[in-house]
Design a protein around this motif. Sequence first.
Motif, PDB file in Angstrom:
ATOM      1  N   ASN A 272      -7.914  -2.840   8.172  1.00 35.17           N
ATOM      2  CA  ASN A 272      -7.156  -4.069   7.939  1.00 35.17           C
ATOM      3  C   ASN A 272      -6.686  -4.824   9.188  1.00 35.17           C
ATOM      4  O   ASN A 272      -6.349  -6.004   9.078  1.00 35.17           O
ATOM      5  N   GLU A 273      -6.640  -4.179  10.355  1.00 34.66           N
ATOM      6  CA  GLU A 273      -6.140  -4.913  11.527  1.00 34.66           C
ATOM      7  C   GLU A 273      -7.093  -6.018  11.978  1.00 34.66           C
ATOM      8  O   GLU A 273      -6.682  -6.983  12.614  1.00 34.66           O
ATOM      9  N   ASN A 274      -8.381  -5.865  11.675  1.00 34.36           N
ATOM     10  CA  ASN A 274      -9.382  -6.906  11.936  1.00 34.36           C
ATOM     11  C   ASN A 274      -9.584  -7.217  13.421  1.00 34.36           C
ATOM     12  O   ASN A 274      -9.943  -8.340  13.781  1.00 34.36           O
ATOM     13  N   TYR A 275      -9.316  -6.259  14.265  1.00 29.08           N
ATOM     14  CA  TYR A 275      -9.693  -6.364  15.670  1.00 29.08           C
ATOM     15  C   TYR A 275      -9.740  -4.945  16.229  1.00 29.08           C
ATOM     16  O   TYR A 275      -9.195  -4.014  15.630  1.00 29.08           O
ATOM     17  N   LYS A 276     -10.401  -4.761  17.358  1.00 35.14           N
ATOM     18  CA  LYS A 276     -10.520  -3.435  17.953  1.00 35.14           C
ATOM     19  C   LYS A 276      -9.421  -3.216  18.980  1.00 35.14           C
ATOM     20  O   LYS A 276      -9.281  -4.002  19.925  1.00 35.14           O
ATOM     21  N   ARG A 277      -8.665  -2.141  18.804  1.00 34.53           N
ATOM     22  CA  ARG A 277      -7.622  -1.819  19.767  1.00 34.53           C
ATOM     23  C   ARG A 277      -8.199  -1.391  21.110  1.00 34.53           C
ATOM     24  O   ARG A 277      -7.530  -1.498  22.131  1.00 34.53           O
ATOM     25  N   GLU A 278      -9.388  -0.869  21.127  1.00 36.11           N
ATOM     26  CA  GLU A 278     -10.001  -0.311  22.332  1.00 36.11           C
ATOM     27  C   GLU A 278      -9.081   0.767  22.939  1.00 36.11           C
ATOM     28  O   GLU A 278      -8.782   1.756  22.294  1.00 36.11           O
ATOM     29  N   TYR A 279      -8.574   0.533  24.144  1.00 32.82           N
ATOM     30  CA  TYR A 279      -7.763   1.559  24.812  1.00 32.82           C
ATOM     31  C   TYR A 279      -6.266   1.409  24.529  1.00 32.82           C
ATOM     32  O   TYR A 279      -5.479   2.269  24.944  1.00 32.82           O
TER      33      TYR A 279
ATOM     34  N   SER B 273       0.826  -1.204   0.000  1.00 30.82           N
ATOM     35  CA  SER B 273       0.000   0.000   0.000  1.00 30.82           C
ATOM     36  C   SER B 273       0.862   1.257   0.000  1.00 30.82           C
ATOM     37  O   SER B 273       0.540   2.242  -0.682  1.00 30.82           O
ATOM     38  N   MET B 274       1.978   1.240   0.734  1.00 28.41           N
ATOM     39  CA  MET B 274       2.867   2.399   0.767  1.00 28.41           C
ATOM     40  C   MET B 274       3.540   2.644  -0.582  1.00 28.41           C
ATOM     41  O   MET B 274       3.859   3.783  -0.930  1.00 28.41           O
ATOM     42  N   LYS B 275       3.754   1.590  -1.338  1.00 30.92           N
ATOM     43  CA  LYS B 275       4.363   1.743  -2.665  1.00 30.92           C
ATOM     44  C   LYS B 275       3.401   2.344  -3.677  1.00 30.92           C
ATOM     45  O   LYS B 275       3.830   2.863  -4.709  1.00 30.92           O
ATOM     46  N   THR B 276       2.111   2.281  -3.374  1.00 32.18           N
ATOM     47  CA  THR B 276       1.101   2.756  -4.322  1.00 32.18           C
ATOM     48  C   THR B 276       0.266   3.912  -3.771  1.00 32.18           C
ATOM     49  O   THR B 276      -0.773   4.245  -4.334  1.00 32.18           O
ATOM     50  N   SER B 277       0.700   4.500  -2.642  1.00 35.41           N
ATOM     51  CA  SER B 277      -0.038   5.621  -2.050  1.00 35.41           C
ATOM     52  C   SER B 277       0.947   6.584  -1.407  1.00 35.41           C
ATOM     53  O   SER B 277       2.163   6.380  -1.459  1.00 35.41           O
ATOM     54  N   GLU B 278       0.427   7.619  -0.770  1.00 31.82           N
ATOM     55  CA  GLU B 278       1.269   8.608  -0.101  1.00 31.82           C
ATOM     56  C   GLU B 278       1.585   8.219   1.338  1.00 31.82           C
ATOM     57  O   GLU B 278       2.299   8.941   2.034  1.00 31.82           O
ATOM     58  N   MET B 279       1.078   7.103   1.794  1.00 31.49           N
ATOM     59  CA  MET B 279       1.373   6.650   3.149  1.00 31.49           C
ATOM     60  C   MET B 279       2.832   6.223   3.246  1.00 31.49           C
ATOM     61  O   MET B 279       3.306   5.417   2.441  1.00 31.49           O
ATOM     62  N   THR B 280       3.558   6.766   4.231  1.00 33.55           N
ATOM     63  CA  THR B 280       4.980   6.446   4.392  1.00 33.55           C
ATOM     64  C   THR B 280       5.263   5.607   5.638  1.00 33.55           C
ATOM     65  O   THR B 280       6.349   5.053   5.770  1.00 33.55           O
ATOM     66  N   LYS B 281       4.302   5.538   6.543  1.00 35.42           N
ATOM     67  CA  LYS B 281       4.463   4.725   7.739  1.00 35.42           C
ATOM     68  C   LYS B 281       3.097   4.343   8.282  1.00 35.42           C
ATOM     69  O   LYS B 281       2.156   5.145   8.243  1.00 35.42           O
ATOM     70  N   VAL B 282       2.994   3.113   8.782  1.00 34.80           N
ATOM     71  CA  VAL B 282       1.782   2.693   9.469  1.00 34.80           C
ATOM     72  C   VAL B 282       2.193   1.784  10.618  1.00 34.80           C
ATOM     73  O   VAL B 282       3.107   0.980  10.499  1.00 34.80           O
ATOM     74  N   VAL B 283       1.549   1.973  11.750  1.00 32.54           N
ATOM     75  CA  VAL B 283       1.835   1.162  12.928  1.00 32.54           C
ATOM     76  C   VAL B 283       0.795   0.049  13.004  1.00 32.54           C
ATOM     77  O   VAL B 283      -0.400   0.318  13.135  1.00 32.54           O
ATOM     78  N   LEU B 284       1.278  -1.179  12.894  1.00 35.20           N
ATOM     79  CA  LEU B 284       0.384  -2.330  12.909  1.00 35.20           C
ATOM     80  C   LEU B 284       0.528  -3.082  14.222  1.00 35.20           C
ATOM     81  O   LEU B 284       1.638  -3.268  14.719  1.00 35.20           O
ATOM     82  N   SER B 285      -0.582  -3.519  14.749  1.00 38.17           N
ATOM     83  CA  SER B 285      -0.569  -4.180  16.052  1.00 38.17           C
ATOM     84  C   SER B 285      -1.303  -5.513  15.984  1.00 38.17           C
ATOM     85  O   SER B 285      -1.981  -5.832  15.002  1.00 38.17           O
ATOM     86  N   ARG B 286      -1.161  -6.259  17.027  1.00 38.15           N
ATOM     87  CA  ARG B 286      -1.875  -7.513  17.168  1.00 38.15           C
ATOM     88  C   ARG B 286      -2.147  -7.745  18.654  1.00 38.15           C
ATOM     89  O   ARG B 286      -1.519  -7.111  19.510  1.00 38.15           O
ATOM     90  N   SER B 287      -3.054  -8.628  18.949  1.00 38.81           N
ATOM     91  CA  SER B 287      -3.320  -9.001  20.339  1.00 38.81           C
ATOM     92  C   SER B 287      -3.086 -10.493  20.502  1.00 38.81           C
ATOM     93  O   SER B 287      -3.134 -11.261  19.534  1.00 38.81           O
ATOM     94  N   GLU B 288      -2.818 -10.883  21.713  1.00 35.97           N
ATOM     95  CA  GLU B 288      -2.564 -12.293  22.010  1.00 35.97           C
ATOM     96  C   GLU B 288      -3.277 -12.645  23.303  1.00 35.97           C
ATOM     97  O   GLU B 288      -3.078 -11.992  24.334  1.00 35.97           O
ATOM     98  N   ASP B 289      -4.128 -13.662  23.253  1.00 41.81           N
ATOM     99  CA  ASP B 289      -4.886 -14.105  24.435  1.00 41.81           C
ATOM    100  C   ASP B 289      -4.150 -15.233  25.132  1.00 41.81           C
ATOM    101  O   ASP B 289      -3.767 -16.218  24.497  1.00 41.81           O
TER     102      ASP B 289
END
Length: 371
Positions: free
Chosen positions: A280-287, A109-125
């Motif tokens: 795209n993260e497919n979950y809610k970060r909430e707080y 997505s960054m190669k095809t848009s103006e976005m230069t950085k995105v912070v991606l997260s995940r959760s683990e139960d």
Amino acid sequence: MDSNSFFEKIQEQYKAELPFVVFSRSINNTIKCWLQKDDELRLTDTFSESGYVFSPFDLNQSSVVFPAEHSEQLIIKADFGVPSNLPEDKMALEDSETYMQLIEKAIHSMKTSEMTKVVLSRSEDIERPKTSIFRLYKRLLAKYKNAMVYCWYHPKVGLWMGATPELLFKVEGAQLTTISLAGTRKSDVETSIDWTPKELEEQQIVTDYISEQIASFTSSKSISKTETVKAGHLLHLKTRILARVQSNRAELKPIIEALHPTPAVCGFPRELAQEFILKNENYKREYYTGFLGEMNIKTRSERNRNRRNVENSAYASYGLNSYLYVNLRCMKIDDNHIKIYVGGGITEASEPLAEWEETVNKSQTLKSVIY
């Protein structure tokens, strides 16, 4: 009040299912708590109250506030203790493929848009052990001596705990202080390290963005040299930014809207990065990656501390101080499970496997405290 009676008071509050927050401020070596006197859920989107605020990543959702007039406050000197010899968790790979695919999608997505950085997260139960939440909190205090370590509870929201090294901003009168924090390395040895161009670029993006965002309502701005700081067993790049707010009283909402979410937890440009995250993260970060802390606390300062100058010493000034922190290295705790949240900054130069390993490093400290 000693440490035992301090925590007994908080335990009574928890057993009564009444809201509370207990948190450390390593800068002045204290631990403080706010005990709300009822179980009412009070929300804010103005940030004009005097109280303790707990805000989500998405500011379209309301923030929870414990108002000062409805809360009791207690404070003790901190005794951070010595961390136990807790086992480190081995790298778990079951979720690595999904997370690395998300990273690859972001790079494309960054190669095809103006976005230069995105912070991606995940959760683990993970399964919650029988250890009390206050024992977990004290372990976090011992592990993260240089972080703001907190335990926050509201019966209508849930229980959150974390140790964040990142100040969103503080306002003391008209003085605004904020930091940019990026880059993560495991601190295996106590020596200087060479940061990669990718890590330095990520840090500079955050610093430049913050500086630009506060330019319209501040003056006398100064930016420190970037330094390496330690949080737990991890190292980060940190730059401090100081400025003066151009008003007698700093209103928090414009500052919050200017700074949150920062590129350190969202990306750049902010709008594009946040859109990518929510889609795209497919979950809610909430707080997680929201912010928390004291806001609009009335503080008294003397103009003249010379006791013989009675006339001048009568002129005391009052300012409103606020200390807000980004909610990183955190977990949500329920009766049987603990949800750990971790993430990392992605640029075109990112290597998916290395980024996955960074999130594992971040989760290890929290897991070692839990078990």
